[in-house]
Design a protein around this motif. Structure first.
Motif, mmCIF file in Angstrom:
data_model
loop_
_atom_site.group_PDB
_atom_site.id
_atom_site.type_symbol
_atom_site.label_atom_id
_atom_site.label_comp_id
_atom_site.label_asym_id
_atom_site.label_seq_id
_atom_site.Cartn_x
_atom_site.Cartn_y
_atom_site.Cartn_z
ATOM 1 N N GLU A 110 53.216 79.089 34.327
ATOM 2 C CA GLU A 110 52.429 80.228 34.801
ATOM 3 C C GLU A 110 53.016 81.540 34.299
ATOM 4 N N LYS A 111 54.328 81.633 34.304
ATOM 5 C CA LYS A 111 54.998 82.834 33.801
ATOM 6 C C LYS A 111 54.726 83.005 32.304
ATOM 7 N N PHE A 112 54.723 81.893 31.583
ATOM 8 C CA PHE A 112 54.445 81.918 30.152
ATOM 9 C C PHE A 112 53.055 82.491 29.878
ATOM 10 N N VAL A 113 52.042 81.994 30.576
ATOM 11 C CA VAL A 113 50.668 82.485 30.378
ATOM 12 C C VAL A 113 50.571 83.957 30.749
ATOM 13 N N HIS A 114 51.221 84.327 31.839
ATOM 14 C CA HIS A 114 51.230 85.741 32.262
ATOM 15 C C HIS A 114 51.823 86.622 31.165
ATOM 16 N N ASN A 115 52.901 86.171 30.547
ATOM 17 C CA ASN A 115 53.547 86.947 29.480
ATOM 18 C C ASN A 115 52.634 87.088 28.266
ATOM 19 N N ASN A 143 49.210 72.723 34.193
ATOM 20 C CA ASN A 143 50.095 73.864 34.454
ATOM 21 C C ASN A 143 49.807 75.049 33.540
ATOM 22 N N VAL A 144 49.264 74.794 32.356
ATOM 23 C CA VAL A 144 48.860 75.874 31.451
ATOM 24 C C VAL A 144 47.383 76.213 31.641
ATOM 25 N N ALA A 145 46.566 75.184 31.809
ATOM 26 C CA ALA A 145 45.119 75.406 31.914
ATOM 27 C C ALA A 145 44.751 76.233 33.144
ATOM 28 N N ARG A 146 45.415 75.995 34.259
ATOM 29 C CA ARG A 146 45.046 76.698 35.491
ATOM 30 C C ARG A 146 45.212 78.215 35.368
ATOM 31 N N PRO A 147 46.400 78.734 35.012
ATOM 32 C CA PRO A 147 46.505 80.195 34.897
ATOM 33 C C PRO A 147 45.651 80.768 33.764
ATOM 34 N N ALA A 148 45.485 79.996 32.688
ATOM 35 C CA ALA A 148 44.629 80.470 31.595
ATOM 36 C C ALA A 148 43.177 80.533 32.052
ATOM 37 N N LYS A 151 35.568 86.589 31.614
ATOM 38 C CA LYS A 151 34.241 85.994 31.481
ATOM 39 C C LYS A 151 34.022 85.371 30.106
ATOM 40 N N SER A 152 35.124 84.918 29.512
ATOM 41 C CA SER A 152 35.020 84.223 28.226
ATOM 42 C C SER A 152 36.308 83.447 27.961
ATOM 43 N N GLY A 153 36.182 82.405 27.156
ATOM 44 C CA GLY A 153 37.356 81.636 26.768
ATOM 45 C C GLY A 153 37.045 80.157 26.650
ATOM 46 N N ARG A 154 37.820 79.473 25.826
ATOM 47 C CA ARG A 154 37.642 78.035 25.615
ATOM 48 C C ARG A 154 38.968 77.319 25.856
ATOM 49 N N ILE A 155 38.909 76.281 26.658
ATOM 50 C CA ILE A 155 40.081 75.453 26.923
ATOM 51 C C ILE A 155 39.805 74.056 26.384
ATOM 52 N N PHE A 156 40.771 73.532 25.637
ATOM 53 C CA PHE A 156 40.643 72.197 25.058
ATOM 54 C C PHE A 156 41.787 71.323 25.565
ATOM 55 N N LEU A 157 41.426 70.291 26.291
ATOM 56 C CA LEU A 157 42.381 69.307 26.767
ATOM 57 C C LEU A 157 42.261 68.072 25.887
ATOM 58 N N ILE A 158 43.357 67.382 25.664
ATOM 59 C CA ILE A 158 43.319 66.215 24.788
ATOM 60 C C ILE A 158 43.202 64.948 25.628
ATOM 61 N N VAL A 202 33.143 80.733 30.087
ATOM 62 C CA VAL A 202 34.360 79.922 30.056
ATOM 63 C C VAL A 202 33.980 78.440 30.032
ATOM 64 N N VAL A 203 34.468 77.725 29.035
ATOM 65 C CA VAL A 203 34.134 76.310 28.874
ATOM 66 C C VAL A 203 35.401 75.501 28.647
ATOM 67 N N THR A 204 35.499 74.384 29.349
ATOM 68 C CA THR A 204 36.608 73.455 29.144
ATOM 69 C C THR A 204 36.075 72.179 28.510
#
Length: 231
Positions: free
Chosen positions: A63-68, A112-117, A125-132, A172-174
């Motif tokens: 979470e700190k990483f995403v915040h940074n 742990n990365v996807a949640r804060p992102a 109101k935009s962004g794409r998340i890709f999980l493997i 926002v789409v995952t």
């Protein structure tokens, strides 16, 4: 001028490096995570690439990483979570400790990365998340003999569905990327007699992921992206 930022976890892996190179080539700022004492060579040099050591099994560190990243770059436009692990095992020889290990490797590192992102992207109101994902995670039949791995990966698909339900009406789409056998040096060594022409190259996976970040793909909401080639 493009001023977008992508996070790529597991950036030193075969798929991770291909994704890093693709997004850099398209003008993105790329922040790639590597593990402490990462043994994999990761020699990509680019002014728009930042390499960060993060323990993604630590919720606080992730979470700190995403915040940074948000503080430095202003937005997070894409997240590609390639970190994961694999293990064989039938029901008879799979203990709950084995399942928990695969859960941590394949689900927690992504969540742990996807949640804060995801929270940041909802604000944007935009962004794409890709999980493997994986075939064993997508279908129980394909998970035979890979119990812990299949169970750990199966949660990725449910997570994408839940995130998309929560983000409905936003940009926002995952998505879950499901590759067949990936053409890597490790897989070629492990399966020397296989027909590698049927496998999918990391670069092809990276190109498919990037396409879903382009304006041409803005109307697509497909949560599962199967990248099978002829596999």
């Amino acid at each position: 001028m493009l001023n977008k930022t992508a996070i790529v976890t597991g950036a030193s892996g075969n798929m991770g490096q291909a994704v890093v190179k693709k997004f850099l080539a398209e003008g993105y700022n790329v922040v790639g995570t590597i593990v402490p004492n990462d043994p994999a060579p990761f020699d990509i040099a680019d002014d728009k690439l930042e390499k960060v050591v993060v323990d993604l099994m630590s919720e606080d560190d992730a979470e700190k990483f995403v915040h940074n990243v948000v503080t430095k770059y202003g937005t997070v436009d894409a997240v590609v979570a390639t970190v994961g692990g694999f293990a064989m095992g039938t029901v008879a020889n799979t203990k709950t400790s084995d399942i928990y290990k695969q859960y941590k490797l394949n689900f927690e590192t992504a969540y742990n990365v996807a949640r804060p992102a995801f929270v940041q992207m909802l604000e944007q109101k935009s962004g794409r998340i890709f999980l493997i994902g994986s075939k064993p995670g997508l279908s129980a039949v394909n998970g035979k003999g890979m119990i812990a791995y299949g169970l750990g990966k199966s949660l990725i698909f449910r997570l994408a569905e839940l995130m998309n339900a929560e983000a409905k009406g936003t940009g926002v789409v995952t998505s879950v990327v499901v590759p067949s056998t990936i053409d890597t040096p490790q897989n070629r060594k492990a399966m020397p007699d296989a027909d590698v022409s049927a496998w999918v190259k990391p670069e092809a996976i990276a190109a498919a992921i990037y396409f879903y970040c382009t304006p041409d793909a803005a109307v697509l909401r497909e949560p599962v992206i199967k990248v099978y080639n002829n596999g």
